[in-house]
Motif scaffolding. Structure first.
Motif, PDB file in Angstrom:
ATOM      1  N   ARG A 346      -4.448  18.501  67.558  1.00 16.02           N
ATOM      2  CA  ARG A 346      -5.086  19.406  68.510  1.00 16.02           C
ATOM      3  C   ARG A 346      -4.255  19.707  69.752  1.00 16.02           C
ATOM      4  N   TYR A 347      -3.317  18.850  70.097  1.00 18.28           N
ATOM      5  CA  TYR A 347      -2.619  18.991  71.374  1.00 18.28           C
ATOM      6  C   TYR A 347      -1.104  19.088  71.201  1.00 18.28           C
ATOM      7  N   THR A 348      -0.676  19.755  70.160  1.00 15.87           N
ATOM      8  CA  THR A 348       0.759  19.814  69.861  1.00 15.87           C
ATOM      9  C   THR A 348       1.550  20.435  70.999  1.00 15.87           C
ATOM     10  N   PHE A 349       1.064  21.558  71.511  1.00 15.78           N
ATOM     11  CA  PHE A 349       1.794  22.240  72.583  1.00 15.78           C
ATOM     12  C   PHE A 349       1.846  21.383  73.844  1.00 15.78           C
ATOM     13  N   VAL A 350       0.725  20.786  74.206  1.00 11.52           N
ATOM     14  CA  VAL A 350       0.675  19.949  75.412  1.00 11.52           C
ATOM     15  C   VAL A 350       1.638  18.773  75.281  1.00 11.52           C
ATOM     16  N   ILE A 351       1.643  18.134  74.102  1.00  4.46           N
ATOM     17  CA  ILE A 351       2.526  16.982  73.883  1.00  4.46           C
ATOM     18  C   ILE A 351       3.982  17.388  74.013  1.00  4.46           C
ATOM     19  N   ALA A 352       4.367  18.488  73.353  1.00  2.00           N
ATOM     20  CA  ALA A 352       5.751  18.954  73.422  1.00  2.00           C
ATOM     21  C   ALA A 352       6.139  19.313  74.850  1.00  2.00           C
ATOM     22  N   GLY A 390       2.657  11.390  77.595  1.00  2.90           N
ATOM     23  CA  GLY A 390       3.021  12.288  76.505  1.00  2.90           C
ATOM     24  C   GLY A 390       3.084  11.575  75.171  1.00  2.90           C
ATOM     25  N   GLN A 391       3.689  10.388  75.152  1.00  5.49           N
ATOM     26  CA  GLN A 391       3.755   9.626  73.906  1.00  5.49           C
ATOM     27  C   GLN A 391       2.380   9.119  73.484  1.00  5.49           C
ATOM     28  N   SER A 392       1.567   8.738  74.461  1.00  8.93           N
ATOM     29  CA  SER A 392       0.209   8.284  74.142  1.00  8.93           C
ATOM     30  C   SER A 392      -0.609   9.402  73.509  1.00  8.93           C
ATOM     31  N   LEU A 393      -0.466  10.614  74.025  1.00  7.78           N
ATOM     32  CA  LEU A 393      -1.161  11.757  73.437  1.00  7.78           C
ATOM     33  C   LEU A 393      -0.722  11.974  71.995  1.00  7.78           C
ATOM     34  N   LEU A 394       0.579  11.812  71.746  1.00  7.38           N
ATOM     35  CA  LEU A 394       1.083  11.998  70.384  1.00  7.38           C
ATOM     36  C   LEU A 394       0.530  10.926  69.448  1.00  7.38           C
ATOM     37  N   VAL A 395       0.503   9.679  69.906  1.00  4.58           N
ATOM     38  CA  VAL A 395      -0.046   8.598  69.082  1.00  4.58           C
ATOM     39  C   VAL A 395      -1.522   8.851  68.783  1.00  4.58           C
ATOM     40  N   ASP A 397      -3.211  11.720  68.933  1.00  5.87           N
ATOM     41  CA  ASP A 397      -3.429  12.938  68.149  1.00  5.87           C
ATOM     42  C   ASP A 397      -3.058  12.721  66.686  1.00  5.87           C
ATOM     43  N   LEU A 398      -1.991  11.995  66.434  1.00  6.15           N
ATOM     44  CA  LEU A 398      -1.618  11.697  65.054  1.00  6.15           C
ATOM     45  C   LEU A 398      -2.660  10.800  64.401  1.00  6.15           C
ATOM     46  N   THR A 399      -3.180   9.832  65.149  1.00  9.74           N
ATOM     47  CA  THR A 399      -4.242   8.978  64.619  1.00  9.74           C
ATOM     48  C   THR A 399      -5.472   9.810  64.256  1.00  9.74           C
ATOM     49  N   PHE A 400      -5.860  10.721  65.156  1.00  5.63           N
ATOM     50  CA  PHE A 400      -7.010  11.593  64.877  1.00  5.63           C
ATOM     51  C   PHE A 400      -6.777  12.411  63.614  1.00  5.63           C
ATOM     52  N   ALA A 401      -5.577  12.981  63.478  1.00  4.62           N
ATOM     53  CA  ALA A 401      -5.295  13.833  62.325  1.00  4.62           C
ATOM     54  C   ALA A 401      -5.358  13.048  61.019  1.00  4.62           C
ATOM     55  N   VAL A 402      -4.822  11.842  61.026  1.00  9.16           N
ATOM     56  CA  VAL A 402      -4.838  11.018  59.812  1.00  9.16           C
ATOM     57  C   VAL A 402      -6.265  10.611  59.458  1.00  9.16           C
ATOM     58  N   LEU A 403      -7.043  10.211  60.468  1.00 10.36           N
ATOM     59  CA  LEU A 403      -8.435   9.832  60.202  1.00 10.36           C
ATOM     60  C   LEU A 403      -9.262  11.029  59.758  1.00 10.36           C
ATOM     61  N   ARG A 404      -9.010  12.197  60.330  1.00  9.47           N
ATOM     62  CA  ARG A 404      -9.729  13.401  59.911  1.00  9.47           C
ATOM     63  C   ARG A 404      -9.390  13.743  58.459  1.00  9.47           C
ATOM     64  N   ASP A 405      -8.129  13.547  58.080  1.00 11.49           N
ATOM     65  CA  ASP A 405      -7.709  13.795  56.702  1.00 11.49           C
ATOM     66  C   ASP A 405      -8.457  12.874  55.744  1.00 11.49           C
ATOM     67  N   GLU A 406      -8.565  11.592  56.094  1.00 10.82           N
ATOM     68  CA  GLU A 406      -9.315  10.653  55.258  1.00 10.82           C
ATOM     69  C   GLU A 406     -10.799  11.034  55.200  1.00 10.82           C
ATOM     70  N   TRP A 407     -11.356  11.416  56.338  1.00  9.93           N
ATOM     71  CA  TRP A 407     -12.785  11.734  56.429  1.00  9.93           C
ATOM     72  C   TRP A 407     -13.140  12.947  55.573  1.00  9.93           C
ATOM     73  N   GLU A 408     -12.245  13.926  55.535  1.00  9.32           N
ATOM     74  CA  GLU A 408     -12.524  15.119  54.737  1.00  9.32           C
ATOM     75  C   GLU A 408     -12.460  14.823  53.241  1.00  9.32           C
ATOM     76  N   VAL A 409     -11.695  13.808  52.854  1.00 10.57           N
ATOM     77  CA  VAL A 409     -11.700  13.395  51.445  1.00 10.57           C
ATOM     78  C   VAL A 409     -13.021  12.715  51.108  1.00 10.57           C
ATOM     79  N   GLU A 410     -13.522  11.905  52.039  1.00  9.78           N
ATOM     80  CA  GLU A 410     -14.797  11.221  51.812  1.00  9.78           C
ATOM     81  C   GLU A 410     -15.985  12.177  51.887  1.00  9.78           C
ATOM     82  N   ARG A 411     -15.884  13.199  52.728  1.00 10.02           N
ATOM     83  CA  ARG A 411     -16.986  14.157  52.898  1.00 10.02           C
ATOM     84  C   ARG A 411     -16.438  15.581  52.774  1.00 10.02           C
ATOM     85  N   PRO A 412     -16.245  16.050  51.556  1.00  9.78           N
ATOM     86  CA  PRO A 412     -15.633  17.379  51.348  1.00  9.78           C
ATOM     87  C   PRO A 412     -16.429  18.510  51.984  1.00  9.78           C
TER      88      PRO A 412
END
Length: 422
Positions: A346-352, A390-395, A397-412
């Motif tokens: 969600r925050y790619t631009f802000v992190i960069a 900046g690094q904390s935001l990246l950590v 945001d990546l955690t959120f993305a990975v968990l969201r990916d898992e969640w969408e597999v569990e709840r299509p």
């Protein structure tokens, strides 16, 4: 077959191009190496090449390198660099070779496909990924990686050992992974915290003929390998130095933060301002904070141990006692493995923007403090806080993305829908 030859040729060309660039910077700008070696963003008390040279001078003159209280690095660096001829070109070639070896390990990790499809989880987005060639290119031509190499920080050896440990694990070679991790822990101590997720990765990627081995037995065997290799390395260090004084001078300095030289981390300024009566308590708190992420992430992301390793590398680059841009370059080298979850971030631009902002302003604020005299320590520490943000935001945001990916597999049925925290 032709495709394999083309790939091999492109990879060789990549390595050659990276080596030529680094060698050109070394030779065409002879003062650049010494300039970067003195930068606090690159060199820390436990990775500085200048301190290594001082320790090497004492070692060559049969004086304990730890007598002066300046050298805080592993004893095995001393015979390694003393064997190199006195010409600087050989040191340059050694650092270039280590960078290329690190890129080779990273390429193997990327081509294994572990980031998108582990033993217990397969992402529906796994096909959307970059090749190992692209990821190795990003690593080799990252300005942080190049600056670390030119500055000759000894952290490049730790980076190489960590990447080879992960590469061996995804290749189903747990013994090699444990040996590489032992070397990384011997050089920098903190990589030992990577052991739990690495054990899970080794277990998940074990070859079919070993799949019947119980998890506890496999973990115990691998832990014994780590203990044995570390014991052997410590014994070799004892033979080199003639005493055990290297233990408090290397690992003790990191545990107690006895050297408060400024760096891009969060510890040094805090402990400069700390009352001595509270120092031991807050040292324990800081180390507990650094290590507490290991258990939680390993349990929550059990199905994706490579994700745990990546996130921990990001956390270490923020919260370890003596971080540098080398730690950030290692974390940023692992992030592109998760190209398939980038759309969920969600925050790619802000992190960069924050990372680029601090990259340029960090040296400027340090100059204002140390050289121009128009600022104080708060200038530099403030920009390091933004760097950590900046690094904390990246950590996160990546955690959120990975968990969201898992969640969408569990709840299509929730694919593409917004999530709101109540």
């Amino acid at each position: 077959m032709d495709g394999g030859k083309v790939t091999l040729g492109r990879t060789a060309g990549l390595y050659l191009g990276a080596a030529v660039l680094r060698l050109a910077l070394f030779t065409l700008f002879p003062g650049l190496a010494d300039l970067l070696t003195g930068r606090v963003e690159i060199s820390t008390p436990v990775t500085s090449f200048k301190r290594l040279q001082e320790g090497l001078f004492l070692y060559d003159h049969n004086v304990s390198p730890y007598d002066g209280g300046v050298y805080h690095q592993a004893p095995l660096f001393l015979p390694l660099f003393s064997l190199l001829p006195s010409l600087p070109i050989f040191t340059y070639l050694l650092y270039i070779a280590v960078d290329i070896l690190s890129a080779g390990a990273l390429l193997k990790i990327a081509d294994s496909g572990e980031a998108g499809s582990s033993a217990l989880f397969t992402s529906p987005r796994r096909e959307k990924r970059w090749s190992g060639f692209v990821i190795a290119t990003v690593f080799l031509f990252n300005p942080f990686t190049i600056a670390t190499c030119i500055g000759r920080s000894t952290s490049v050896f730790t980076t190489c050992a960590i990447l080879h440990a992960i590469a061996k694990a995804v290749a189903g070679a747990p013994f090699g992974a444990m040996v590489a991790l032992s070397f990384a822990a011997y050089l920098s101590m903190y990589p030992l915290l990577l052991l739990p997720p690495l054990l899970l990765l080794c277990y998940d990627r074990q070859p079919p003929e070993s799949a019947i081995k119980p998890g506890v037995q496999s973990a115990a065997t691998n832990i014994l390998v780590v203990v044995g290799v570390l014991a052997a390395l410590f014994q070799m260090s004892y033979f080199i130095t003639g005493s055990w004084e290297f233990l408090p001078s290397t690992y003790g300095v990191q545990l107690t933060l006895s050297d408060l030289t400024p760096n891009i981390g969060l510890w040094w300024y805090f402990f400069i301002e700390m009352f001595d009566s509270f120092r031991s308590f807050f040292l324990a708190v800081f180390w507990l904070h650094l290590s507490c992420y290991v258990g939680g992430l390993t349990i929550r992301l059990r199905r994706q141990p490579l994700v745990v390793l990546t996130l921990l590398l990001g956390i270490f680059s923020i919260f370890k006692p003596y971080p540098s841009i080398s730690d950030a370059s290692l974390f940023l080298a692992m992030v592109p493995l998760y190209r398939h979850v980038f759309p969920l971030m969600r925050y790619t631009f802000v992190i960069a923007a924050v990372i680029m902002y601090t990259t340029f302003l960090g040296p400027a604020f340090y100059h204002l403090w140390i050289y121009a005299g128009s600022g104080n320590a708060n200038f530099f520490y403030a920009i390091t806080l933004v760097w950590g943000l900046g690094q904390s935001l990246l950590v996160c945001d990546l955690t959120f993305a990975v968990l969201r990916d898992e969640w969408e597999v569990e709840r299509p049925e929730m694919v593409g829908k917004d999530i709101r925290q109540i």
